[in-house]
Scaffold this motif. Structure first.
Motif, short mmCIF file in Angstrom:
data_model
loop_
_atom_site.label_atom_id
_atom_site.label_comp_id
_atom_site.label_asym_id
_atom_site.label_seq_id
_atom_site.Cartn_x
_atom_site.Cartn_y
_atom_site.Cartn_z
N ASN A 117 0.83 -1.21 0.00
CA ASN A 117 0.00 0.00 0.00
C ASN A 117 0.86 1.26 0.00
OD1 ASN A 117 -2.76 -0.71 -0.15
ND2 ASN A 117 -2.72 -1.44 1.95
N VAL A 121 2.03 4.06 -4.24
CA VAL A 121 1.96 5.47 -4.64
C VAL A 121 3.34 6.15 -4.62
CG1 VAL A 121 0.66 7.62 -4.27
CG2 VAL A 121 -0.37 5.46 -3.67
N SER A 147 -5.42 8.07 -3.89
CA SER A 147 -5.81 6.98 -2.99
C SER A 147 -7.33 6.95 -2.82
CB SER A 147 -5.14 7.16 -1.63
OG SER A 147 -5.54 6.15 -0.74
N ASP A 173 -5.75 2.53 4.17
CA ASP A 173 -5.17 2.61 2.83
C ASP A 173 -4.96 4.06 2.42
OD1 ASP A 173 -5.22 -0.10 2.78
OD2 ASP A 173 -6.84 -0.29 1.32
N ASN A 177 -1.25 5.00 1.46
CA ASN A 177 -1.00 5.46 0.09
C ASN A 177 -0.44 6.87 0.08
OD1 ASN A 177 -3.98 3.84 -1.32
ND2 ASN A 177 -1.95 3.02 -0.87
#
Length: 355
Positions: A117, A121, A147, A173, A177
């Motif tokens: 996770n 990104v 995200s 998350d 992210n």
């Protein structure tokens, strides 16, 4: 556990060539309009970013349910912040007092989920800083927005495509992210010291000396005919005499003459027609596009619109075929012989230049 992530990544790489072809023209146009020319290094970066976005999206949506009419889940959201810490502590076989057991973390689902996770990104944050040269605040907001897009896509069952969501909306998350985006932003500073500076790529580029590629000219040609086709259809519906010759004369001869050698398509990719002395004269543009559209294009239009008695029609067709074959060979010679110029350019003394 790793197979769960490798499956969508493999699909991303398999479908990337298709996406690359579909995005080729937008990427070229983006560089033509912003920088005046296509820089290979920038092009590679944009394609790498496209590949990253495909991997990220596939990781979010794959694997999909077997049917659109999927069964509902027991819960659709996890709204407790930092719940991932409790999951790791509950599932791990690590003995925290024994550092030698820490290596077990890399095989455990809860820990790997956190790592992926965050990693998801990181490239986005690097791109925001290195390529787009954005501030840390912009990167923070953009990473959070990306995200949130992922989570909403999941919790809506890909925006209603499936009857029920098949992934959990997890507030953790969003945090992980966004953290990954900011880690990427920090890493981009280190990467910048090992990569060319984007703001200096054009420092020694003289656009007036750069050759206008046939690819760029083809995009302009395509854009011009996207405009011309509806105009010709309308003129034909209105039964305007000699509609093709009238429209092409106005669009390709009169408008470029009055607009500094630019049609709409050429303006779109930042190029123009230049004359032998730099200044484009009406005679030059008339010869150039008269040969291309009124003569070469015109004989094809006449074949479809005029009546030919007896053997004249097949003879006309054979003549067209031979002419098209000669033109095709001529274009190939000019395409592969970079210094060769097309016939209508030679006769008119015109050329292309970047605006």
């Amino acid at each position: 556990m790793l197979d769960y992530y490798l499956f969508p990544i493999s699909y991303a790489f398999l479908t990337f060539p298709i996406a690359a072809m579909l995005c080729a023209i937008p990427i070229l146009v983006l560089q033509y309009r912003k920088h005046g020319y296509f820089n290979k290094f920038r092009g590679v970066l944009l394609y790498l970013f496209l590949l990253y976005l495909m991997n990220a999206l596939y990781l979010v949506i794959l694997p999909m349910p077997a049917s659109r009419h999927n069964a509902p889940m027991s819960s659709y959201a996890q709204l407790i912040p930092f719940n991932f810490i409790r999951d790791i502590l509950a599932e791990t076989r690590v003995v925290w007092s024994d550092p030698s057991t820490y290596v077990r973390l890399i095989k455990e689902r809860a820990f790997l989920q956190v790592v992926f996770n965050i990693a998801l990104v990181v490239p986005f944050g690097m791109f925001m800083r290195y390529y787009l040269r954005k501030s840390w605040l912009t990167c923070l907001v953009a990473s959070l927005g990306l995200s949130l897009f992922f989570e909403v896509t999941q919790v809506t069952g890909i925006y209603g495509f499936y009857d029920y969501p098949y992934r959990l909306f997890d507030v953790d998350d969003l945090f992980l992210n966004t953290l990954g985006g900011m880690i990427g932003f920090v890493m981009a500073r280190w990467a910048s010291s090992h990569l060319p500076r984007l703001d200096r790529l054009d420092a020694e580029v003289d656009l007036s000396q750069k050759r206008v590629s046939y690819t760029r000219r083809s995009i302009a040609f395509m854009m011009d005919w996207i405009v011309m086709v509806p105009v010709l259809l309308l003129l034909n519906v209105l039964n305007v005499p000699l509609a093709y010759f009238l429209a092409t004369s106005v669009y390709f001869i009169l408008i470029p003459y009055l607009n500094g050698g630019r049609t709409l398509g050429k303006s779109f990719v930042r190029i123009r027609i230049t004359g032998a002395g730099g200044h484009l004269r009406l005679r030059e543009i008339a010869i150039r596009y008269g040969l291309l559209y009124l003569v070469f294009g015109g004989v094809h239009v006449l074949y479809t619109s005029l009546y030919f008695p007896g053997i004249l029609r097949p003879m006309y067709f054979v003549g067209l075929f031979l002419m098209d074959a000669c033109v095709f060979v001529h274009v190939l010679v000019c395409l592969f012989g970079r210094k060769q110029r097309l016939l209508h350019e030679q006769k008119s003394g015109t050329d292309h230049a970047i605006t």
